[in-house]
Write an enzyme that holds these catalytic residues in place. Structure first.
Site, PDB file in Angstrom:
ATOM      1  N   ASP A 323       8.430  65.134 -66.322  1.00 24.03           N
ATOM      2  CA  ASP A 323       8.548  63.880 -65.632  1.00 24.03           C
ATOM      3  C   ASP A 323      10.044  63.667 -65.382  1.00 24.03           C
ATOM      4  O   ASP A 323      10.876  64.236 -66.073  1.00 24.03           O
ATOM      5  CB  ASP A 323       7.962  62.828 -66.580  1.00 24.03           C
ATOM      6  CG  ASP A 323       8.186  61.437 -66.110  1.00 24.03           C
ATOM      7  OD1 ASP A 323       7.793  61.151 -64.980  1.00 24.03           O
ATOM      8  OD2 ASP A 323       8.734  60.641 -66.879  1.00 24.03           O
ATOM      9  N   ASP A 522       7.305  60.622 -71.095  1.00 28.52           N
ATOM     10  CA  ASP A 522       7.567  59.518 -72.013  1.00 28.52           C
ATOM     11  C   ASP A 522       6.419  58.519 -72.063  1.00 28.52           C
ATOM     12  O   ASP A 522       6.521  57.490 -72.704  1.00 28.52           O
ATOM     13  CB  ASP A 522       8.875  58.815 -71.638  1.00 28.52           C
ATOM     14  CG  ASP A 522       8.841  58.269 -70.221  1.00 28.52           C
ATOM     15  OD1 ASP A 522       7.817  58.457 -69.530  1.00 28.52           O
ATOM     16  OD2 ASP A 522       9.836  57.647 -69.802  1.00 28.52           O
ATOM     17  N   ASP A 526       2.819  58.563 -67.016  1.00 28.35           N
ATOM     18  CA  ASP A 526       2.461  59.975 -67.068  1.00 28.35           C
ATOM     19  C   ASP A 526       1.504  60.288 -68.213  1.00 28.35           C
ATOM     20  O   ASP A 526       1.237  61.445 -68.511  1.00 28.35           O
ATOM     21  CB  ASP A 526       3.697  60.876 -67.118  1.00 28.35           C
ATOM     22  CG  ASP A 526       4.645  60.476 -68.234  1.00 28.35           C
ATOM     23  OD1 ASP A 526       4.189  59.816 -69.163  1.00 28.35           O
ATOM     24  OD2 ASP A 526       5.836  60.806 -68.145  1.00 28.35           O
TER      25      ASP A 526
HETATM   26  P1  ADP Z   1       8.811  59.049 -62.818  1.00 28.97           P
HETATM   27  O1  ADP Z   1       7.672  59.919 -62.435  1.00 28.97           O
HETATM   28  O2  ADP Z   1      10.084  59.555 -62.250  1.00 28.97           O
HETATM   29  O3  ADP Z   1       8.918  58.841 -64.281  1.00 28.97           O
HETATM   30  P2  ADP Z   1       7.315  56.633 -62.315  1.00 28.97           P
HETATM   31  O4  ADP Z   1       6.053  57.306 -61.953  1.00 28.97           O
HETATM   32  O5  ADP Z   1       7.388  55.962 -63.617  1.00 28.97           O
HETATM   33  O6  ADP Z   1       8.554  57.609 -62.136  1.00 28.97           O
HETATM   34  O7  ADP Z   1       7.624  55.571 -61.174  1.00 28.97           O
HETATM   35  C1  ADP Z   1       7.609  55.959 -59.830  1.00 28.97           C
HETATM   36  C2  ADP Z   1       8.144  54.900 -58.937  1.00 28.97           C
HETATM   37  O8  ADP Z   1       7.314  53.747 -59.013  1.00 28.97           O
HETATM   38  C3  ADP Z   1       9.531  54.423 -59.300  1.00 28.97           C
HETATM   39  O9  ADP Z   1      10.510  55.259 -58.760  1.00 28.97           O
HETATM   40  C4  ADP Z   1       9.525  53.049 -58.658  1.00 28.97           C
HETATM   41  O10 ADP Z   1       9.771  53.158 -57.288  1.00 28.97           O
HETATM   42  C5  ADP Z   1       8.107  52.589 -58.846  1.00 28.97           C
HETATM   43  N1  ADP Z   1       7.942  51.751 -60.044  1.00 28.97           N
HETATM   44  C6  ADP Z   1       7.299  52.086 -61.175  1.00 28.97           C
HETATM   45  N2  ADP Z   1       7.326  51.088 -62.057  1.00 28.97           N
HETATM   46  C7  ADP Z   1       8.042  50.095 -61.507  1.00 28.97           C
HETATM   47  C8  ADP Z   1       8.439  48.781 -61.924  1.00 28.97           C
HETATM   48  N3  ADP Z   1       8.137  48.292 -63.132  1.00 28.97           N
HETATM   49  N4  ADP Z   1       9.146  48.043 -61.058  1.00 28.97           N
HETATM   50  C9  ADP Z   1       9.467  48.532 -59.862  1.00 28.97           C
HETATM   51  N5  ADP Z   1       9.126  49.745 -59.424  1.00 28.97           N
HETATM   52  C10 ADP Z   1       8.420  50.514 -60.211  1.00 28.97           C
HETATM   53 MG    MG Z   2       8.421  58.372 -66.277  1.00 34.38          MG
END
Ligand code: ADP
Ligand code: MG
Length: 640
Positions: A323, A522, A526
């Site tokens: 991730d 984390d 995911d």
């Molecule tokens: P990663 O796979 O890199 O860990 P996430 O899947 O957790 O990222 O999140 C993907 C996208 O969703 C973030 O880049 C953001 O654009 C959006 N996002 C997720 N959670 C939030 C939140 N609490 N507030 C705003 N945007 C969010």
């Molecule tokens: Mg993440």
């Protein structure tokens, strides 16, 4: 009293070595009395059988009560058979060596268990609480969140908390596997069970006793042991079938030799020898001896395997998916810029977003709330918040709804992005930052956030690649950000803009194309992927509870290099298992051949058989001292 005997004799097996000694004494007595007092010989043999067979009878009877035939019974049968045809001396020798070997095995495996149990002994029994300026000693269970505790130099820290006064260092190797002392001053976090250095500290408790890092580890280790029991079941089933086969084989040779016209005594003696040499003792202990040691070796360096299954599967992994946010990058996301779309002050937009994010645990949410606080903004907390995992959050107030999230959040909801929004998005894309749009019926603005790549990430990716493992990044973030991170850390394959269920889908697809895949994450968006992967790996103290629960392997230290190390350890464990199995079956084949070919005496058979069992256990124990050499060149990852 009965309970005490039960523990002393059965659970702790305290009589094992004394009985081995008594068996030997009786044996010597029996041999000596051949000249001195031939009449007394029988008494000595009976004593040797009683002491030598004591634990075998108990274990064998327990197995039999569970409807199983195990190696103990084969050994006892062989010893009794030997006595029947006047070879009590050899039967006694058999029981002596068998019980000695079992006692040594108990001791060896106990060493491994002790390494694990050490973790559990790290909970200090009492703590010193400061109340109204006075110090009082309280049991650890009485600690409450918010209590102020005093930790003297050299003491174990009794709770998870933060330092309020004093300065010192702490040895956190228990949690991190890192032996360098960590400096501690006001504001720094401290953890239960870690060792305070030379200064006195006053700490404020932040976690209930049941929910400290150490409590979590203990829970995980207990889980690992329970799981080991499941693999053990498979081995037990094998042992049973095998034991029947040995018994049948011995009976068959007896009958065949009879038909051949051989003397009964000789044939019977050979059958008894066969019972011993063909017994699967060494085969049965091959796997647990290696796995227990590997789990203990892992726990010592902050790598927690939730059981033998995790080791087995991790050793087979062909690919590692990671991730991005919080895994390849540091957990800390920061706000880089706030742009307005309607002429309002940026602070107003930030406050609006923070009000919605205040309830979210996502690193992005924490960044926005932190920035708003740092700017001294006050914002109402909105109670009703809907999270759209991997997209953003929507806060509902009585009058309207406020949206904070990625462009895709709006596309999903059929809200078109006007041109001026698109223009801003392109700008942040060029800057390699993650854009979050703020919308409450009108376009309010855009918040740009960014996270830093972990310093060791590139090295970690390289180490994995040297081990022949394909590394892939799966992220919910923008492709532009993903590309920049991938380039920095040297990952060639990445997929961006993924929703949690799409990450899971990608894991499955990856597994179909390259084989078993491990997922490092984390738990933020995911968790499904962690669960679907062949092996889920959660990293760091900051991992969410979901991640720790779902994962098969937990890395206590926030260090990506531990992923490669964990795989190397798992591979070493499996190598040891295969070595053991090959050696054990080789010895069985050899001894069986010798029994038929030249007809070895029973004591020699026992020495060969028990010797191989002990060697297998010792080979497993070597893993306790396993070291990872992440070789600079050539990718030589071997035990040192
Ligand atoms: P990663 O796979 O890199 O860990 P996430 O899947 O957790 O990222 O999140 C993907 C996208 O969703 C973030 O880049 C953001 O654009 C959006 N996002 C997720 N959670 C939030 C939140 N609490 N507030 C705003 N945007 C969010
Ligand atoms: Mg993440």
């Amino acid at each position: 009293m009965g309970k005490w005997i039960h523990r002393f004799v059965l659970e702790e097996r305290r009589l094992e070595f004394p009985f081995v000694g008594l068996t030997l004494t009786a044996l010597i007595g029996g041999i000596a009395s051949r000249w001195a007092a031939p009449g007394a010989q029988g008494v000595f043999w009976v004593a040797a059988y009683l002491f030598g067979g004591f634990y075998g009878v108990i274990d064998g009877a327990l197995a039999l009560r569970g409807g199983r035939l195990d190696v103990n019974l084969l050994m006892l049968l062989s010893a009794l058979g030997a006595a029947l045809i006047g070879h009590a001396e050899e039967g006694g020798t058999l029981l002596f060596l068998f019980s000695l070997s079992n006692a040594l095995q108990t001791m060896a495996l106990e060493r491994t268990r002790r390494a694990i149990r050490q973790l559990l002994n790290l909970r200090p029994p009492v703590a010193r609480r400061i109340r109204e300026g006075k110090e009082e000693t309280i049991p650890i269970e009485a600690i409450e969140v918010g209590d102020h505790l005093l930790v003297r130099p050299g003491e174990r820290i009794p709770a998870d908390g933060v330092v309020v006064a004093g300065s010192s260092t702490a040895d956190e190797s228990l949690l991190t596997g890192e032996s360098m002392p960590v400096p501690k001053g006001p504001g720094d976090p401290v953890f239960e069970g870690t060792l305070n250095g030379y200064g006195a500290l006053e700490i404020r408790v932040t976690q209930p006793t049941s929910d400290t890092m150490l409590a979590r580890i203990i829970h995980l280790v207990e889980e690992a042991q329970a799981q080991r029991a499941r693999t053990q079941q498979a081995i037990d089933r094998f042992e049973q079938r095998y034991a029947w086969a040995v018994l049948a084989g011995a009976a068959l040779t007896l009958v065949l030799s009879g038909l051949w016209g051989e003397a009964f005594d000789r044939a019977f003696y050979r059958a008894m020898t066969l019972l011993v040499v063909a017994s699967p003792c060494a085969l049965v202990i091959s796997t647990p001896a290696a796995f227990l040691s590997a789990i203990a070796a892992g726990a010592r360096r902050g790598i927690l395997f939730k059981g033998g299954m995790a080791l087995e599967r991790l050793a087979q992994v062909r690919g590692v998916a990671m991730d991005k946010t919080g895994t390849l990058t540091e957990n800390r996301v920061t706000v880089q810029a706030v742009r307005t779309l309607n002429g309002n002050h940026p602070d107003a937009i930030l406050a609006l977003a923070a009000a919605v994010e205040a309830r979210s645990e996502h690193p992005i949410a924490r960044a926005i709330v932190e920035e708003a606080r740092a700017r001294g903004l006050s914002f109402p907390e909105i109670r009703e918040v809907k999270a759209r995992p991997g997209l953003g959050v929507i806060g509902l107030t009585p009058t309207n709804s406020i949206w904070v999230g990625s462009p895709r959040l709006f596309q999903e909801q059929g809200i078109p992005l006007p041109d001026e929004v698109r223009a801003l998005l392109e700008e942040s894309q060029r800057a390699g930052r993650t854009p979050l749009l703020v919308y409450d019926g009108q376009w309010q603005g855009l918040i740009e956030v960014a996270d830093r790549v972990r310093p060791e990430a590139a090295e970690a990716v390289q180490a994995l690649r040297r081990m022949g493992i394909e590394v892939v990044m799966l992220t919910g973030d923008q492709p532009s950000v993903a590309r920049a991170v991938a380039r920095t850390v040297g990952i060639r394959r990445f997929e961006a803009g993924l929703l949690p269920e799409e990450k899971l889908e990608r894991i499955r697809a990856l597994a179909r194309s390259i084989g078993p895949v491990a997922m490092v994450g984390d738990g933020m968006n995911d968790a499904p992927a962690l669960a679907a992967a062949s092996v889920g790996i959660a990293m760091g103290k900051m991992s969410s509870d979901v991640a720790v629960e779902t994962a098969d392997v937990v890395l206590l230290q926030e260090d990506l290099r531990r992923v490669a190390e964990a795989i190397a350890l798992a591979r070493a464990a499996m190598r040891t298992v295969w070595q053991n199995l090959a050696f054990a079956s080789g010895v069985i084949v050899l001894l069986v051949a010798l029994t038929f070919g030249v007809g070895i005496p029973l004591p020699v058979a026992v020495v060969g058989h028990e010797g191989s069992t002990l060697l297998v256990v010792l080979n497993g124990l070597r893993l306790l001292r396993w070291r990872w050499r992440s070789a600079g060149g050539g990718g030589n990852l071997s035990r040192g």
